[in-house]
Design an enzyme around this catalytic site. Structure first.
Site, mmCIF file in Angstrom:
data_model
loop_
_atom_site.group_PDB
_atom_site.id
_atom_site.type_symbol
_atom_site.label_atom_id
_atom_site.label_comp_id
_atom_site.label_asym_id
_atom_site.label_seq_id
_atom_site.Cartn_x
_atom_site.Cartn_y
_atom_site.Cartn_z
ATOM 1 N N ASP A 1 -44.244 -124.308 -58.051
ATOM 2 C CA ASP A 1 -43.611 -125.539 -58.546
ATOM 3 C C ASP A 1 -43.201 -126.452 -57.401
ATOM 4 O O ASP A 1 -43.360 -127.670 -57.482
ATOM 5 C CB ASP A 1 -42.378 -125.198 -59.401
ATOM 6 C CG ASP A 1 -42.765 -124.702 -60.788
ATOM 7 O OD1 ASP A 1 -43.939 -124.902 -61.180
ATOM 8 O OD2 ASP A 1 -41.907 -124.113 -61.465
ATOM 9 N N ASP B 1 -39.303 -121.375 -56.737
ATOM 10 C CA ASP B 1 -40.681 -121.160 -57.210
ATOM 11 C C ASP B 1 -41.651 -121.885 -56.274
ATOM 12 O O ASP B 1 -41.697 -123.120 -56.239
ATOM 13 C CB ASP B 1 -40.823 -121.683 -58.647
ATOM 14 C CG ASP B 1 -42.167 -121.305 -59.243
ATOM 15 O OD1 ASP B 1 -43.208 -121.622 -58.612
ATOM 16 O OD2 ASP B 1 -42.192 -120.686 -60.313
ATOM 17 N N THR C 1 -42.610 -109.798 -68.723
ATOM 18 C CA THR C 1 -42.896 -108.443 -68.216
ATOM 19 C C THR C 1 -42.960 -108.415 -66.682
ATOM 20 O O THR C 1 -42.902 -107.332 -66.091
ATOM 21 C CB THR C 1 -44.249 -107.943 -68.739
ATOM 22 O OG1 THR C 1 -45.275 -108.799 -68.200
ATOM 23 C CG2 THR C 1 -44.318 -107.995 -70.260
ATOM 24 N N ARG D 1 -47.851 -114.511 -63.097
ATOM 25 C CA ARG D 1 -46.923 -113.452 -63.451
ATOM 26 C C ARG D 1 -46.362 -113.745 -64.829
ATOM 27 O O ARG D 1 -45.801 -114.812 -65.054
ATOM 28 C CB ARG D 1 -45.800 -113.496 -62.420
ATOM 29 C CG ARG D 1 -45.161 -112.201 -62.131
ATOM 30 C CD ARG D 1 -44.341 -112.330 -60.888
ATOM 31 N NE ARG D 1 -43.220 -113.246 -61.019
ATOM 32 C CZ ARG D 1 -42.041 -113.045 -60.479
ATOM 33 N NH1 ARG D 1 -41.823 -111.947 -59.782
ATOM 34 N NH2 ARG D 1 -41.080 -113.906 -60.598
HETATM 35 C C1 PRP Z 1 -45.862 -116.397 -57.860
HETATM 36 C C2 PRP Z 1 -46.305 -116.164 -56.434
HETATM 37 C C3 PRP Z 1 -47.038 -114.863 -56.513
HETATM 38 C C4 PRP Z 1 -46.253 -114.118 -57.566
HETATM 39 C C5 PRP Z 1 -45.360 -113.141 -56.852
HETATM 40 O O1 PRP Z 1 -46.880 -116.885 -58.622
HETATM 41 O O2 PRP Z 1 -47.075 -117.178 -55.908
HETATM 42 O O3 PRP Z 1 -48.394 -114.987 -56.878
HETATM 43 O O4 PRP Z 1 -45.459 -115.080 -58.263
HETATM 44 O O5 PRP Z 1 -44.716 -112.360 -57.738
HETATM 45 P P1 PRP Z 1 -44.941 -110.791 -57.848
HETATM 46 O O6 PRP Z 1 -44.920 -110.249 -56.457
HETATM 47 O O7 PRP Z 1 -43.747 -110.352 -58.661
HETATM 48 O O8 PRP Z 1 -46.228 -110.545 -58.557
HETATM 49 P P2 PRP Z 1 -46.677 -117.311 -60.165
HETATM 50 O O9 PRP Z 1 -46.921 -116.171 -61.073
HETATM 51 O O10 PRP Z 1 -45.359 -117.999 -60.302
HETATM 52 O O11 PRP Z 1 -47.860 -118.314 -60.404
HETATM 53 P P3 PRP Z 1 -48.094 -119.786 -59.818
HETATM 54 O O12 PRP Z 1 -48.310 -119.640 -58.329
HETATM 55 O O13 PRP Z 1 -49.319 -120.228 -60.530
HETATM 56 O O14 PRP Z 1 -46.892 -120.633 -60.140
HETATM 57 N N1 URA Z 2 -42.614 -116.360 -57.212
HETATM 58 C C1 URA Z 2 -42.006 -117.409 -56.610
HETATM 59 O O1 URA Z 2 -42.587 -118.503 -56.510
HETATM 60 N N2 URA Z 2 -40.765 -117.231 -56.133
HETATM 61 C C2 URA Z 2 -40.108 -116.071 -56.216
HETATM 62 O O2 URA Z 2 -38.970 -115.962 -55.742
HETATM 63 C C3 URA Z 2 -40.764 -114.990 -56.859
HETATM 64 C C4 URA Z 2 -42.023 -115.155 -57.330
#
Ligand code: PRP
Ligand code: URA
Length: 206
Positions: A200, A197, A105, A101
């Protein structure tokens, strides 16, 4: 269809998962366990064929699974949901989708997809613990639809009402399985109260 679990084990484990003191090792274990409990519900309608089996005492009427299942984790956070489910369904295929994400944006950015040209499974379980704005889930289902996947289900852990709404209106035929729908999204697109997160916290990168 939205399934929000009322199961006591799910409630207990979700509470431990949310706790800011939960270390990555325990966090990963909880993600696995919750994924198994939710996948159990999401696979209730898999098709079976009758099959007889010889026990030490006689013949029993049994069943065998007909549907070929694809587990589709959204990287990174969805990865942690694979192992537990895979133990229960060792014949499932695992197809990774790389989406992150954009922090400003909040739009999903695709960076990895190696699906073969034609679908090799009948049922796809999209795995991502967090359904926040819904952008990543919609993008993942779009990819699978374009691929030709017949039946797609979303298995998450926590969602914001906003994300549920977005996924439902884009793909009304995709059932959503969750441990809990939380209160709201904050201005940075995080689920509140949520768990922070999920990527993380699993990978120790926060
Ligand atoms: C997080 C999560 C989803 C997304 C959800 O991933 O695991 O994939 O955000 O958000 P949305 O519904 O607003 O699209 P992130 O983009 O943080 O990537 P990561 O898992 O690699 O840390
Ligand atoms: N992605 C995450 O990991 N946590 C949130 O709360 C939203 C998006």
């Amino acid at each position: 269809m939205i399934y929000e679990s009322e199961h006591p084990l799910v409630k207990h484990k979700l509470t431990l998962l949310r706790d800011h003191r939960t270390e990555p090792k325990k966090f990963r274990e909880l993600i696995q366990e919750l994924a198994m409990l939710l996948a159990y519900e999401a696979t209730r309608d898999l098709r079976v064929a009758p099959k007889t089996v010889e026990t030490p005492l006689g013949i029993a009427q049994g069943h065998e699974l007909l549907d070929k299942i694809g587990l589709v984790p959204i990287l990174r956070a969805g990865l942690g949901m694979v192992a537990g489910i895979w133990q229960m369904m060792p014949a499932a295929e695992v197809w990774h989708l790389g989406l992150y994400r954009d922090e400003k944006t909040l739009q999903p950015v695709s960076y990895y997809n190696k699906l073969p040209t034609t679908p090799t499974v009948q049922v796809c379980l999209v795995l991502d613990p967090m359904l926040a704005t819904g952008g990543s889930a919609v993008a993942a289902v779009d990819v699978l639809r374009k691929w030709g996947a017949a039946r797609i289900k979303f298995v998450g852990i926590l969602a914001a009402p906003e994300g549920v709404e977005v996924l439902q209106s884009a793909h009304p035929d995709v059932p959503i399985y969750l441990a809990k729908i939380d209160d709201h999204l904050n201005e940075r697109g995080y689920i509140v109260p949520g768990l922070g997160d999920a990527g993380d916290r699993q990978f120790g990168t926060g």
